[in-house]
Design an enzyme around this catalytic site. Structure first.
Site, PDB file in Angstrom:
ATOM      1  CG  ASP A  59      38.678  45.771  50.416  1.00 29.45           C
ATOM      2  OD1 ASP A  59      38.740  46.199  49.308  1.00 29.45           O
ATOM      3  OD2 ASP A  59      39.476  45.427  50.824  1.00 29.45           O
TER       4      ASP A  59
ATOM      5  CG  HIS B  10      41.216  47.278  47.068  1.00 26.27           C
ATOM      6  ND1 HIS B  10      40.731  46.035  47.423  1.00 26.27           N
ATOM      7  CD2 HIS B  10      41.469  46.928  45.789  1.00 26.27           C
ATOM      8  CE1 HIS B  10      40.559  45.017  46.132  1.00 26.27           C
ATOM      9  NE2 HIS B  10      40.908  45.802  45.343  1.00 26.27           N
TER      10      HIS B  10
HETATM   11  C1  GLP Z   1      41.362  44.191  41.934  1.00 28.79           C
HETATM   12  C2  GLP Z   1      42.263  45.245  41.124  1.00 28.79           C
HETATM   13  C3  GLP Z   1      41.531  46.457  41.297  1.00 28.79           C
HETATM   14  C4  GLP Z   1      39.927  46.103  40.886  1.00 28.79           C
HETATM   15  C5  GLP Z   1      39.365  45.299  41.775  1.00 28.79           C
HETATM   16  C6  GLP Z   1      37.973  44.998  41.569  1.00 28.79           C
HETATM   17  O1  GLP Z   1      41.631  43.908  43.276  1.00 28.79           O
HETATM   18  N1  GLP Z   1      43.573  45.263  41.673  1.00 28.79           N
HETATM   19  O2  GLP Z   1      42.012  47.387  40.518  1.00 28.79           O
HETATM   20  O3  GLP Z   1      39.373  47.262  40.778  1.00 28.79           O
HETATM   21  O4  GLP Z   1      40.208  44.091  41.567  1.00 28.79           O
HETATM   22  O5  GLP Z   1      37.767  44.260  40.505  1.00 28.79           O
HETATM   23  P1  GLP Z   1      36.345  43.896  39.809  1.00 28.79           P
HETATM   24  O6  GLP Z   1      36.226  44.943  38.831  1.00 28.79           O
HETATM   25  O7  GLP Z   1      36.438  42.407  39.239  1.00 28.79           O
HETATM   26  O8  GLP Z   1      35.395  43.796  41.060  1.00 28.79           O
END
Ligand code: GLP
Length: 279
Positions: free
Chosen positions: A148, A150
């Site tokens: 999303d 973030h």
């Molecule tokens: C969590 C963390 C983020 C990270 C996101 C995506 O929400 N707070 O910092 O970027 O996960 O994680 P992934 O890399 O496992 O898709």
């Protein structure tokens, strides 16, 4: 803003790890020749998640081969779950020590992470901002994003000038992160301490890794649409030195024109990986 497009997530990880190595080496951290008795530290901001794992592996390899030292590097992690003790298998403390810090020569005193068990969470967040400032600010903040859009735990709707604070996690994030908690949604913490978008914006440089088809729409929102607090990563369009690094899968929602333009710049962008000549 730069966009680096690599064939797959392994190659994207290689690019980012080489870039971090080059930046640290060019900075020449260590005893300051101009200020006897003083030390210059390179300050690195770091994320968790599955995306940066390949990059951490490469950085560890560089260290093991004697090509890169973290002795004069300070780190600040982006976020931590509220209510998970440090030694919980899914805490970000455990993640960072298991996947990175344990394997390199960083001084534990130079590792900074938010304490999700702090009694006074607001004071913990305020103190974290101060520690970043006292370290001279972050030289390079590495980030990943959720589908999303973030960054850290700055969920859709977060202020784009936000600072380190407590955030309630969005339902989508809780569902996405349930995979680390045996898919038990009720076990996923509902709150986190996180640096703000403004905290990351203050870094001298920001590198965001975005890989996988499930993040393709987020990459489109990040770089092709306007800046929006509903896609907090889009804030970095206005950063003076922001680099997005993605794989082919993540480009699926981009315009052909955008992809062609940035691919045409790859030769130039790869020059950024050239290491400084040894004097
Ligand atoms: C969590 C963390 C983020 C990270 C996101 C995506 O929400 N707070 O910092 O970027 O996960 O994680 P992934 O890399 O496992 O898709």
């Amino acid at each position: 803003m730069r966009l680096i497009i690599e064939a797959d997530s392994d190659k994207a990880s290689d690019w980012v790890a080489k870039y971090i190595k080059t930046r640290i080496k060019s900075f020449k951290p260590g005893p300051d020749p101009d200020n006897p008795g003083k030390t210059r530290y390179f300050v690195l901001g770091l994320p968790t998640g599955s995306t940066p794992l390949g990059c951490y592996k490469r950085l560890i390899e560089f260290h093991k081969k004697g090509e890169l030292s973290f002795r004069f590097v300070k780190t600040f992690n982006m976020d931590e779950y509220v209510g998970l003790p440090r030694d919980h298998p899914e805490s970000y403390h455990t993640y960072m020590w298991t996947n990175f810090f344990r394997h390199i020569d960083i001084n534990p005193e130079n590792v900074h992470m938010l304490d999700g068990m702090a009694k006074d969470k607001d004071a913990e967040c305020e103190a974290y901002e101060k520690k970043i400032k006292d370290a001279g600010g972050v030289d390079l903040f590495l980030g990943g994003i959720g589908p999303d859009g973030h960054i850290a735990f700055n969920e859709p709707g977060s202020s784009l000038v936000s600072r380190t604070r407590v955030k309630t996690l969005a339902k989508d994030t809780i569902i996405a992160n349930a995979r680390f908690f045996d898919n038990k949604i009720k076990d996923v913490p509902t709150e986190a301490l996180t640096v703000g978008v403004g905290t990351v914006m203050d870094a001298k440089e920001v590198v965001v890794m975005i890989t996988g088809a499930h993040k393709a729409y987020a990459l489109h929102k990040a770089i092709e649409d306007g800046v929006s607090h509903m896609w907090t990563v889009s804030a970095f369009q206005q950063h003076r030195r922001a680099t997005f690094v993605c794989d082919e899968d993540a480009t699926l929602e981009l315009r052909v024109k955008t992809v062609k333009y940035f691919k045409g710049l790859m030769e130039l962008h790869n020059k950024l990986l050239e290491e400084p000549k040894v004097d």
